[in-house]
Enzyme design. Structure first.
Site, PDB file in Angstrom:
ATOM      1  N   SER A 135     -18.902 -31.340 -24.569  1.00  0.00           N
ATOM      2  CA  SER A 135     -18.219 -30.275 -23.834  1.00  0.00           C
ATOM      3  C   SER A 135     -18.501 -28.953 -24.541  1.00  0.00           C
ATOM      4  O   SER A 135     -18.188 -28.796 -25.720  1.00  0.00           O
ATOM      5  CB  SER A 135     -16.719 -30.590 -23.825  1.00  0.00           C
ATOM      6  OG  SER A 135     -15.997 -29.552 -23.212  1.00  0.00           O
ATOM      7  N   LYS A 161     -21.535 -30.643 -20.539  1.00  0.00           N
ATOM      8  CA  LYS A 161     -20.436 -30.118 -19.702  1.00  0.00           C
ATOM      9  C   LYS A 161     -20.178 -28.685 -20.123  1.00  0.00           C
ATOM     10  O   LYS A 161     -19.953 -28.413 -21.304  1.00  0.00           O
ATOM     11  CB  LYS A 161     -19.204 -30.995 -19.903  1.00  0.00           C
ATOM     12  CG  LYS A 161     -17.865 -30.357 -19.564  1.00  0.00           C
ATOM     13  CD  LYS A 161     -16.758 -31.405 -19.526  1.00  0.00           C
ATOM     14  CE  LYS A 161     -15.442 -30.882 -20.063  1.00  0.00           C
ATOM     15  NZ  LYS A 161     -14.390 -31.943 -20.084  1.00  0.00           N
ATOM     16  N   LEU A 162     -20.246 -27.785 -19.149  1.00  0.00           N
ATOM     17  CA  LEU A 162     -19.975 -26.376 -19.443  1.00  0.00           C
ATOM     18  C   LEU A 162     -18.556 -26.044 -19.017  1.00  0.00           C
ATOM     19  O   LEU A 162     -18.154 -26.325 -17.879  1.00  0.00           O
ATOM     20  CB  LEU A 162     -20.939 -25.466 -18.670  1.00  0.00           C
ATOM     21  CG  LEU A 162     -22.433 -25.665 -18.902  1.00  0.00           C
ATOM     22  CD1 LEU A 162     -23.222 -24.635 -18.086  1.00  0.00           C
ATOM     23  CD2 LEU A 162     -22.783 -25.544 -20.386  1.00  0.00           C
ATOM     24  N   LYS A 163     -17.805 -25.432 -19.915  1.00  0.00           N
ATOM     25  CA  LYS A 163     -16.499 -24.907 -19.537  1.00  0.00           C
ATOM     26  C   LYS A 163     -16.746 -23.657 -18.697  1.00  0.00           C
ATOM     27  O   LYS A 163     -17.598 -22.830 -19.061  1.00  0.00           O
ATOM     28  CB  LYS A 163     -15.706 -24.556 -20.800  1.00  0.00           C
ATOM     29  CG  LYS A 163     -15.250 -25.780 -21.584  1.00  0.00           C
ATOM     30  CD  LYS A 163     -14.221 -26.574 -20.790  1.00  0.00           C
ATOM     31  CE  LYS A 163     -13.501 -27.584 -21.657  1.00  0.00           C
ATOM     32  NZ  LYS A 163     -12.453 -28.302 -20.903  1.00  0.00           N
ATOM     33  N   ASP A 189     -16.345 -27.744 -16.069  1.00  0.00           N
ATOM     34  CA  ASP A 189     -14.897 -27.999 -16.166  1.00  0.00           C
ATOM     35  C   ASP A 189     -14.167 -26.663 -16.138  1.00  0.00           C
ATOM     36  O   ASP A 189     -14.354 -25.822 -17.011  1.00  0.00           O
ATOM     37  CB  ASP A 189     -14.592 -28.739 -17.478  1.00  0.00           C
ATOM     38  CG  ASP A 189     -13.123 -29.138 -17.602  1.00  0.00           C
ATOM     39  OD1 ASP A 189     -12.328 -28.841 -16.678  1.00  0.00           O
ATOM     40  OD2 ASP A 189     -12.769 -29.745 -18.640  1.00  0.00           O
ATOM     41  N   ASN A 191     -10.680 -26.361 -15.880  1.00  0.00           N
ATOM     42  CA  ASN A 191      -9.299 -26.412 -16.397  1.00  0.00           C
ATOM     43  C   ASN A 191      -8.334 -25.575 -15.557  1.00  0.00           C
ATOM     44  O   ASN A 191      -7.601 -24.738 -16.064  1.00  0.00           O
ATOM     45  CB  ASN A 191      -9.243 -25.971 -17.875  1.00  0.00           C
ATOM     46  CG  ASN A 191      -9.852 -26.980 -18.810  1.00  0.00           C
ATOM     47  OD1 ASN A 191     -10.890 -26.731 -19.414  1.00  0.00           O
ATOM     48  ND2 ASN A 191      -9.252 -28.145 -18.934  1.00  0.00           N
ATOM     49  N   GLU A 214     -14.981 -30.410 -12.625  1.00  0.00           N
ATOM     50  CA  GLU A 214     -13.733 -30.995 -13.122  1.00  0.00           C
ATOM     51  C   GLU A 214     -12.587 -30.014 -12.939  1.00  0.00           C
ATOM     52  O   GLU A 214     -12.689 -28.848 -13.336  1.00  0.00           O
ATOM     53  CB  GLU A 214     -13.956 -31.324 -14.608  1.00  0.00           C
ATOM     54  CG  GLU A 214     -12.860 -32.105 -15.275  1.00  0.00           C
ATOM     55  CD  GLU A 214     -13.207 -32.361 -16.759  1.00  0.00           C
ATOM     56  OE1 GLU A 214     -14.396 -32.256 -17.158  1.00  0.00           O
ATOM     57  OE2 GLU A 214     -12.274 -32.654 -17.525  1.00  0.00           O
ATOM     58  N   ASP A 239      -8.909 -34.092 -13.822  1.00  0.00           N
ATOM     59  CA  ASP A 239      -8.502 -34.320 -15.209  1.00  0.00           C
ATOM     60  C   ASP A 239      -6.979 -34.132 -15.253  1.00  0.00           C
ATOM     61  O   ASP A 239      -6.219 -35.098 -15.103  1.00  0.00           O
ATOM     62  CB  ASP A 239      -9.248 -33.326 -16.124  1.00  0.00           C
ATOM     63  CG  ASP A 239      -8.794 -33.339 -17.578  1.00  0.00           C
ATOM     64  OD1 ASP A 239      -7.816 -34.026 -17.888  1.00  0.00           O
ATOM     65  OD2 ASP A 239      -9.405 -32.648 -18.427  1.00  0.00           O
ATOM     66  N   LYS A 263      -8.207 -39.759 -19.615  1.00  0.00           N
ATOM     67  CA  LYS A 263      -7.787 -39.414 -20.979  1.00  0.00           C
ATOM     68  C   LYS A 263      -6.539 -40.230 -21.281  1.00  0.00           C
ATOM     69  O   LYS A 263      -5.488 -40.000 -20.688  1.00  0.00           O
ATOM     70  CB  LYS A 263      -7.432 -37.932 -21.083  1.00  0.00           C
ATOM     71  CG  LYS A 263      -8.613 -37.000 -21.168  1.00  0.00           C
ATOM     72  CD  LYS A 263      -8.136 -35.574 -21.358  1.00  0.00           C
ATOM     73  CE  LYS A 263      -9.313 -34.619 -21.251  1.00  0.00           C
ATOM     74  NZ  LYS A 263      -8.855 -33.227 -21.125  1.00  0.00           N
ATOM     75  N   GLY A 291     -11.928 -36.203 -23.545  1.00  0.00           N
ATOM     76  CA  GLY A 291     -11.599 -36.037 -24.959  1.00  0.00           C
ATOM     77  C   GLY A 291     -10.619 -34.899 -25.133  1.00  0.00           C
ATOM     78  O   GLY A 291     -10.441 -34.066 -24.239  1.00  0.00           O
TER      79      GLY A 291
END
Ligand code: OSB
Ligand code: MG
Length: 368
Positions: A135, A161-163, A189, A191, A214, A239, A263, A291
């Site tokens: 990540s 995985k790119l935030k 992702d 968030n 995500e 997530d 998770k 994670g």
């Protein structure tokens, strides 16, 4: 077995580099460890709550508080106990799944160490190595991001995985595709950083052939994810929204996601995580292991879980060196893009006493 007592241990683990997401920047991992003493064995559980309630409503101080005041006393009052009864005993206490997960994991570890059986065997693992992704946090510039991704690919990570967040989404994805090509397994992702009003913008990610996006929307906006999933071609993965097998079933039925990030801490433990795996496997929905910047203790259990047959996508189970200069346990090292599943009893790893001493900020013993 019977719990004699539980130790709550706060450790401060400096990260090798700041980790920036749409919800904040982490420089030191503030971890709560739970050690359960059953007389004939001890077991460890790592609480994945973070220092501030930005990813989830839970945070480290709150987890310590609820463990001390409510969870450990309830468990201590149970005359005979095995790990499979922990969730039921703790169920009257609402929420606090990360705290509950840490306690259940500690009990399960103690039990399995005493029985000489590994987490992997207990869960039903079918592999002894798991392919790993990484990540990658939000960076100050595209060149800085490309350097970071180049480094991880050189180390052997099999998925990136790119935030992302508004203002850092299409351009970084385009830059990574242009520099590293179409064969790199790539996902993003958010968030929860977007709303349904951003659907047309998020559709601009469609041409980049991402594995998944995500948690683009708020954790409670399950219906919004179902609507979004019809408006973009990138598969939606949840997530934050997935807090139990029940919420996973609802999300799948609604069409809110076609992939699930599992998770264990977020869903109350490894036993519930396995139920989500089983549910998804029965529906043909791919899952991967998320994670929470775990130390080697949490990582060991995650890697065991990721060895189950339904974990068909590489997880955020990166090597110790991606997070810490010195891990709490013997380091997990990437070999050919994979981590080995610990074969030993319980977690199969233990804290290195000298390291543990070094990073410990506070300890507290709760007698049963
Ligand atoms: O959303 O998956 C997430 C880290 C902390 C909190 C939330 C998330 C993450 C990560 C890093 O993406 C996963 C890892 O490498 O442990
Ligand atoms: Mg996530």
């Amino acid at each position: 077995m019977k719990i004699r007592g539980v130790e709550l241990r706060r450790v401060a683990m400096p990260l090798v580099a700041p980790f920036r997401t749409s919800f904040g920047t982490e420089t030191t991992r503030d971890v709560l460890l739970v050690r359960a003493d059953t007389g004939d064995a001890e077991g460890w559980g790592e609480c994945v709550a973070m220092a501030e309630p930005l990813y989830s409503p839970e945070y480290t101080d709150a987890a310590a508080d609820v463990l001390r005041r409510f969870l450990v006393p309830r468990l201590a009052a149970a005359p005979h106990l095995d790990a499979y009864q922990v969730a039921g005993v703790l169920a009257p206490i609402k929420g606090h799944r990360m705290a509950k997960a840490a306690l259940e994991t500690a009990v399960l570890d103690a039990e399995l160490r005493a029985a000489g059986r590994s987490f992997a065997r207990e869960f039903g693992a079918v592999r002894d190595r798991v392919p790993c992704g990484v990540s990658v946090g939000i960076m100050d510039s595209i060149p800085q991001l490309l350097d970071a991704v180049a480094g991880y690919l050189a180390e052997g990570y099999v998925r990136i995985k790119l935030k992302i967040e508004p203002g850092w989404d299409v351009e970084p994805v385009r830059a990574v595709r242009e520099r590293f090509g179409d064969d790199v397994l790539l996902q993003v992702d958010a968030n929860t950083a977007y709303t349904l009003a951003d659907a047309r913008h998020l559709a601009r990610l469609d041409p980049f052939d991402l594995l998944l996006i995500e948690q683009p929307l708020d954790e409670e906006d399950v219906l919004g994810h179902a609507t979004l999933a019809k408006q973009i071609s990138t598969p939606v993965c949840l997530d934050e929204s997935i807090t139990s097998a029940r919420t996973a079933a609802a999300a799948l039925t609604l069409g809110a996601c076609s992939v699930v990030n599992i998770k264990p801490g977020r869903v109350g433990g490894y036993l519930e995580a396995r139920r989500i795996h089983d549910l998804c496997a029965a529906h043909g929905v791919p899952v991967w292991c998320g994670g929470m910047l775990e130390t080697g203790l949490g990582r060991a259990a995650n890697v065991a879980l990721a060895a189950l047959p339904g974990f068909t996508l590489p997880g955020d189970t990166s090597a110790s060196g991606r997070y810490f200069a010195t891990d709490l346990t013997e380091p997990f090292v990437l070999e050919d893009g994979a981590l080995a599943v610990p074969p030993g009893p319980g977690l199969g790893v233990s804290p290195l006493p000298a390291v543990l001493d070094d990073v410990t900020v506070a300890t507290e013993w709760i007698s049963a």
